[in-house]
Each structure stands twice: as C-alpha cells, then as structure tokens.
Write an enzyme that holds these catalytic residues in place. Structure first.
Site, PDB file in Angstrom:
ATOM      1  CB  CYS A   1      -0.949   0.013   1.198  1.00 20.70           C
ATOM      2  SG  CYS A   1      -0.088   0.065   2.770  1.00 20.70           S
TER       3      CYS A   1
ATOM      4  CG  ASP B   1      -0.350   3.359   3.925  1.00 21.85           C
ATOM      5  OD1 ASP B   1      -0.301   4.106   2.937  1.00 21.85           O
ATOM      6  OD2 ASP B   1      -1.405   2.905   4.392  1.00 21.85           O
TER       7      ASP B   1
ATOM      8  CB  CYS C   1      -3.420  -0.967   8.990  1.00 18.13           C
ATOM      9  SG  CYS C   1      -4.301  -1.139   7.427  1.00 18.13           S
TER      10      CYS C   1
ATOM     11  CB  CYS D   1      -4.985   3.655   5.535  1.00 23.10           C
ATOM     12  SG  CYS D   1      -4.608   2.355   6.708  1.00 23.10           S
TER      13      CYS D   1
HETATM   14 FE1  FES Z   1      -1.571   0.530   4.223  1.00 21.67          FE
HETATM   15 FE2  FES Z   1      -3.413   0.569   6.018  1.00 21.67          FE
HETATM   16  S1  FES Z   1      -3.699   0.452   3.887  1.00 21.67           S
HETATM   17  S2  FES Z   1      -1.291   0.529   6.333  1.00 21.67           S
END
Ligand code: FES
Length: 130
Positions: A35, A37, A104, A60
């Site tokens: 993702c 992140d 996450c 997110c």
């Molecule tokens: Fe990447 Fe939540 S979608 S940490």
C-alpha cells in the site's frame, strides 16, 4: 454493523502521541510495500522504561488508529514488555479491524519493534550506557 469500531474512529480522528521526539533514544521506520504506507516511531527511554513515544504515520486511517493505540499501550512500560506487543493485542484494544485492514496494525507492531532494535543497537554502541 459499522465497518470501523468507535475506538478506531476515535484514535483515527484524535490520534494520541503524534509528532517527533527530537532527542529520541530510538527511532524505527517501516513501510508496507503493497500500500506504500510508512510509519515512523520515536522512543524516549530511561532506565529501560519507555518514558515517551511519538509517531508519524503517512498512511490510512487504520494505520493511524493502530499507531495511536500502540503508543498508548507501550508508554510508561518497560522495554521488555513493549517488545511483546503484538498487532493482535493492538487490534483487540481497538475492538477489531476489518480483515483487509489487519496489515495496518502489523505496521504498528513492526514500527515499535524496529525502534526497539535501534535502541538495542545504540546501547551496544555506547559503552557508557548500561
Ligand atoms: Fe496501508 Fe493501512 S492500507 S497501512
């Protein structure tokens, strides 16, 4: 049933311990390749106890809520206890996350572990700290 628990929404909208510790004793940074992140964790440690913790999460809502909750769970705790924090415990404390958002909370566990590894590394390097 709502997708996110009240606790998740609360920690997402009012995250605790957001920020940077300039003179941190340990810093950990992890990312999720899928993702994209990123989570960064700063620890202030005295007498093997986590006196302060701050985080920055570029990610997110579930990642923000997970890091907020995780920091609350390790603040004031001995390093040995913080090392045992799992994403499962974080998820439970948040009253659950949707299945596709569990990763996450893994990021929060990994960010803390990464910071604690940094702490161990720094301890090994500086002879004056016991
Ligand atoms: Fe990447 Fe939540 S979608 S940490």
């Amino acid at each position: 049933m709502a997708l996110y628990s009240e606790k998740v929404m609360d920690h997402f909208l009012h995250p605790r311990n957001v920020g940077v510790i300039e003179d941190a004793d340990a810093v950990g940074e992890v990312g999720n390749a899928k993702c994209g992140d990123i989570m960064k964790m700063y620890l202030k440690i005295e007498d093997d106890t986590i006196r302060d913790v701050k985080f920055e999460t570029f990610g997110c809502g579930s990642a923000i809520a997970s890091s907020s909750m995780a920091t609350e769970m390790i603040k004031g705790k001995p390093v040995s206890e913080a090392m045992k924090l799992t994403n499962k415990a974080v998820t439970e404390a948040l009253d659950g996350l949707p299945a596709h958002k569990i990763h996450c909370s893994v990021l929060a566990e990994e960010a803390i572990q990464s910071a604690l590894e940094d702490y161990r590394r720094r301890q090994g390097q500086s002879g004056e700290k016991q």
